[in-house]
Scaffold this motif. Sequence first.
Motif, PDB file in Angstrom:
ATOM      1  N   ALA A 174       0.828  -1.199   0.000  1.00 50.63           N
ATOM      2  CA  ALA A 174       0.000   0.000   0.000  1.00 50.63           C
ATOM      3  C   ALA A 174       0.870   1.260   0.000  1.00 50.63           C
ATOM      4  O   ALA A 174       0.535   2.248  -0.672  1.00 50.63           O
ATOM      5  CB  ALA A 174      -0.931  -0.006   1.197  1.00 50.63           C
ATOM      6  N   MET A 175       1.963   1.225   0.705  1.00 48.53           N
ATOM      7  CA  MET A 175       2.877   2.372   0.725  1.00 48.53           C
ATOM      8  C   MET A 175       3.519   2.577  -0.649  1.00 48.53           C
ATOM      9  O   MET A 175       3.673   3.717  -1.093  1.00 48.53           O
ATOM     10  CB  MET A 175       3.963   2.162   1.787  1.00 48.53           C
ATOM     11  N   CYS A 176       3.879   1.489  -1.330  1.00 44.64           N
ATOM     12  CA  CYS A 176       4.460   1.611  -2.671  1.00 44.64           C
ATOM     13  C   CYS A 176       3.450   2.160  -3.662  1.00 44.64           C
ATOM     14  O   CYS A 176       3.777   3.026  -4.485  1.00 44.64           O
ATOM     15  CB  CYS A 176       4.970   0.252  -3.140  1.00 44.64           C
ATOM     16  N   ILE A 177       2.217   1.701  -3.581  1.00 47.39           N
ATOM     17  CA  ILE A 177       1.174   2.198  -4.478  1.00 47.39           C
ATOM     18  C   ILE A 177       0.897   3.672  -4.206  1.00 47.39           C
ATOM     19  O   ILE A 177       0.756   4.478  -5.133  1.00 47.39           O
ATOM     20  CB  ILE A 177      -0.102   1.346  -4.346  1.00 47.39           C
ATOM     21  N   ALA A 178       0.846   4.056  -2.936  1.00 46.64           N
ATOM     22  CA  ALA A 178       0.613   5.459  -2.587  1.00 46.64           C
ATOM     23  C   ALA A 178       1.770   6.337  -3.065  1.00 46.64           C
ATOM     24  O   ALA A 178       1.549   7.441  -3.571  1.00 46.64           O
ATOM     25  CB  ALA A 178       0.425   5.596  -1.081  1.00 46.64           C
ATOM     26  N   ALA A 179       3.000   5.845  -2.931  1.00 50.00           N
ATOM     27  CA  ALA A 179       4.158   6.604  -3.395  1.00 50.00           C
ATOM     28  C   ALA A 179       4.136   6.765  -4.917  1.00 50.00           C
ATOM     29  O   ALA A 179       4.472   7.834  -5.441  1.00 50.00           O
ATOM     30  CB  ALA A 179       5.443   5.919  -2.963  1.00 50.00           C
ATOM     31  N   PHE A 180       3.696   5.729  -5.632  1.00 52.60           N
ATOM     32  CA  PHE A 180       3.600   5.813  -7.091  1.00 52.60           C
ATOM     33  C   PHE A 180       2.594   6.871  -7.504  1.00 52.60           C
ATOM     34  O   PHE A 180       2.868   7.696  -8.378  1.00 52.60           O
ATOM     35  CB  PHE A 180       3.217   4.451  -7.672  1.00 52.60           C
ATOM     36  N   PHE A 181       1.412   6.877  -6.895  1.00 52.57           N
ATOM     37  CA  PHE A 181       0.395   7.858  -7.264  1.00 52.57           C
ATOM     38  C   PHE A 181       0.798   9.271  -6.845  1.00 52.57           C
ATOM     39  O   PHE A 181       0.453  10.239  -7.518  1.00 52.57           O
ATOM     40  CB  PHE A 181      -0.967   7.476  -6.693  1.00 52.57           C
ATOM     41  N   LEU A 182       1.526   9.403  -5.763  1.00 54.87           N
ATOM     42  CA  LEU A 182       2.047  10.710  -5.378  1.00 54.87           C
ATOM     43  C   LEU A 182       3.047  11.209  -6.417  1.00 54.87           C
ATOM     44  O   LEU A 182       3.028  12.382  -6.793  1.00 54.87           O
ATOM     45  CB  LEU A 182       2.689  10.647  -3.995  1.00 54.87           C
TER      46      LEU A 182
END
Length: 66
Positions: free
Chosen positions: A11-19
């Motif tokens: 979830a942190m990797c996905i959030a970082a990608f969208f950021l």
Amino acid sequence: MEALYLTIPMAMCIAAFFLYVFITAFRKGQFEDIESPKYRMFFEEEYPTESKQTKTNSPDGPTSKS
């Protein structure tokens, strides 16, 4: 509990990608003008016409499209 060790980093990797995607779109000016696109449909635009060179070079001559 063991599933959290996998899902939280994902979830942190996905959030970082969208950021990252949001920041790059913001820097490229994607969000500068959010008002005028909704009014574009009210303005008439002239559509590009075919050049005379493409019409004269066709062996069949100009064709009509229905």
